[in-house]
Design a protein around this motif. Structure first.
Motif, PDB file in Angstrom:
ATOM      1  N   UNK A   9       0.754  -1.306  -0.009  1.00  0.00           N
ATOM      2  CA  UNK A   9      -0.040  -0.038  -0.057  1.00  0.00           C
ATOM      3  C   UNK A   9       0.847   1.354  -0.049  1.00  0.00           C
ATOM      4  N   UNK A  10       2.042   1.288   0.657  1.00  0.00           N
ATOM      5  CA  UNK A  10       2.853   2.575   0.808  1.00  0.00           C
ATOM      6  C   UNK A  10       3.570   2.671  -0.422  1.00  0.00           C
ATOM      7  N   UNK A  11       4.269   1.759  -1.082  1.00  0.00           N
ATOM      8  CA  UNK A  11       4.501   1.697  -2.595  1.00  0.00           C
ATOM      9  C   UNK A  11       3.576   2.544  -3.618  1.00  0.00           C
ATOM     10  N   UNK A  12       2.361   1.996  -3.444  1.00  0.00           N
ATOM     11  CA  UNK A  12       1.611   2.508  -4.477  1.00  0.00           C
ATOM     12  C   UNK A  12       1.210   3.874  -4.356  1.00  0.00           C
ATOM     13  N   UNK A 128      -9.330  -7.329  -6.910  1.00  0.00           N
ATOM     14  CA  UNK A 128      -8.200  -7.296  -6.037  1.00  0.00           C
ATOM     15  C   UNK A 128      -7.801  -8.853  -6.412  1.00  0.00           C
ATOM     16  N   UNK A 129      -6.236  -9.118  -6.455  1.00  0.00           N
ATOM     17  CA  UNK A 129      -5.670  -9.988  -6.826  1.00  0.00           C
ATOM     18  C   UNK A 129      -5.018 -10.550  -5.535  1.00  0.00           C
ATOM     19  N   UNK A 139      -5.709  -1.509  -8.630  1.00  0.00           N
ATOM     20  CA  UNK A 139      -5.666  -0.043  -9.027  1.00  0.00           C
ATOM     21  C   UNK A 139      -4.336   0.220  -8.450  1.00  0.00           C
ATOM     22  N   UNK A 140      -3.754  -0.448  -7.100  1.00  0.00           N
ATOM     23  CA  UNK A 140      -2.616  -0.221  -6.768  1.00  0.00           C
ATOM     24  C   UNK A 140      -1.450  -0.702  -7.705  1.00  0.00           C
ATOM     25  N   UNK A 144       1.220   1.753  -9.657  1.00  0.00           N
ATOM     26  CA  UNK A 144       2.818   1.789  -9.481  1.00  0.00           C
ATOM     27  C   UNK A 144       3.187   1.498 -10.984  1.00  0.00           C
ATOM     28  N   UNK A 145       2.658   0.780 -11.831  1.00  0.00           N
ATOM     29  CA  UNK A 145       3.287   0.671 -13.083  1.00  0.00           C
ATOM     30  C   UNK A 145       3.029   1.778 -14.111  1.00  0.00           C
TER      31      UNK A 145
END
Length: 290
Positions: A9-12, A128-129, A139-140, A144-145
């Motif tokens: 979550x933080x990286x996204x 959600x995966x 979405x997250x 990032x992508x």
């Protein structure tokens, strides 16, 4: 596993913050001016995506090029109205003019959209995966992508192209660049356009998960300011690393305490950095130009 979930979550969140900080530091490098409109440009990008969604009922990734183009045009208008007429005045003039433009954007957005939080469409989907017990929203992953592609493309342009060399020359020494035939004014306009496009992309990325209101910009500009201070003023890689660090810090503290506590801790961290290591982690100082 919970810690790994927080890391994801933080990286996204940090990827979107990185776009905000990147636009902020690009304008700072090119003009030595602190653009306090950057947070409100993020808000404008998010609400622009909200407004376009009924007109183009397609996933957010299709809206992204439209948002980027319109926000780049807004960045050009910002430079023409709030920077170029004042660039030979004391730095406080540009500082105040960007704050004024931000207030205009906030009030204009409040008139058009009202104060209610709104959500932009997801980039690809709302699903959600699951990976080995770890739940990751589509979405997250998309945030990032998309942020990685935008930041990587921008760095490639700056490092590998003639246009990028001209932009870097303008940022390092505009007078010398002008003497060498670089169209400095055009490069500054382009820098504002790129900065606004970055903000618009961040607005679209954030507005689906975290919603957007006309008042969202104030919070975001402070986080961009903290990210740039943590990474080192003038350092583009530092801005990206700083954004990731404050996002991880925010998500971690929020999970243990609360979001207001995380914000308070962030501001205390900013004060500590300003006292103990004002040059930031990457230690690149910003030169003041006369």
């Amino acid at each position: 596993m919970a810690a790994l979930q927080l890391l994801v979550n933080g990286v996204a969140l940090g990827a979107a913050y990185a776009l905000v900080a990147l636009g902020f530091v690009l304008v700072l490098n090119a003009t030595s001016a602190v653009n306090f409109t950057q947070g409100d440009l993020v808000m404008a990008g998010g609400l622009l995506a909200v407004a376009l969604a009924p007109l183009i009922p397609l996933p957010g990734i299709v809206l992204l090029p439209v948002v980027l183009a319109l926000m780049a045009a807004l960045g050009l208008l910002l430079a023409l109205a709030a920077y170029l007429p004042l660039r030979r005045r004391p730095p406080a003039s540009v500082f105040i003019s960007t704050i004024a433009v931000g207030i205009i954007l906030q009030n204009g957005a409040a008139i058009l959209f009202g104060p209610e939080p709104r959500a932009a469409p997801p980039l690809f989907g709302d699903g959600t995966l699951s990976f080995a017990g770890l739940a990751v929203s589509e979405q997250s992953l998309a945030i990032v992508a998309v942020a990685a592609v935008l930041i990587g493309s921008q760095q490639w342009v700056f490092a590998r192209t003639q246009l990028g060399r001209r932009l870097r020359a303008t940022a390092q020494d505009p007078e010398m660049a002008r003497a060498c035939g670089v169209p400095v004014t055009a490069m500054i306009l382009l820098t504002f356009a790129i900065g606004a496009a970055c903000a618009g992309a961040a607005g679209l990325l954030l507005a689906n998960r975290y919603f957007v209101t006309p008042a969202s910009g104030g919070d975001l500009i402070l986080k961009a300011y903290i990210a740039v201070t943590v990474g080192g003023w003038g350092s583009v890689p530092g801005a990206v690393v700083g954004a990731l660090l404050i996002a991880l810090f925010e998500v971690g503290v929020s999970s243990v305490l609360s979001y207001p506590a995380a914000l308070g801790a962030l501001y205390l961290t900013l004060l500590a950095i300003l006292v103990l290591r004002p040059q930031g982690l990457f230690g690149e100082a910003v030169r003041r130009r006369g």
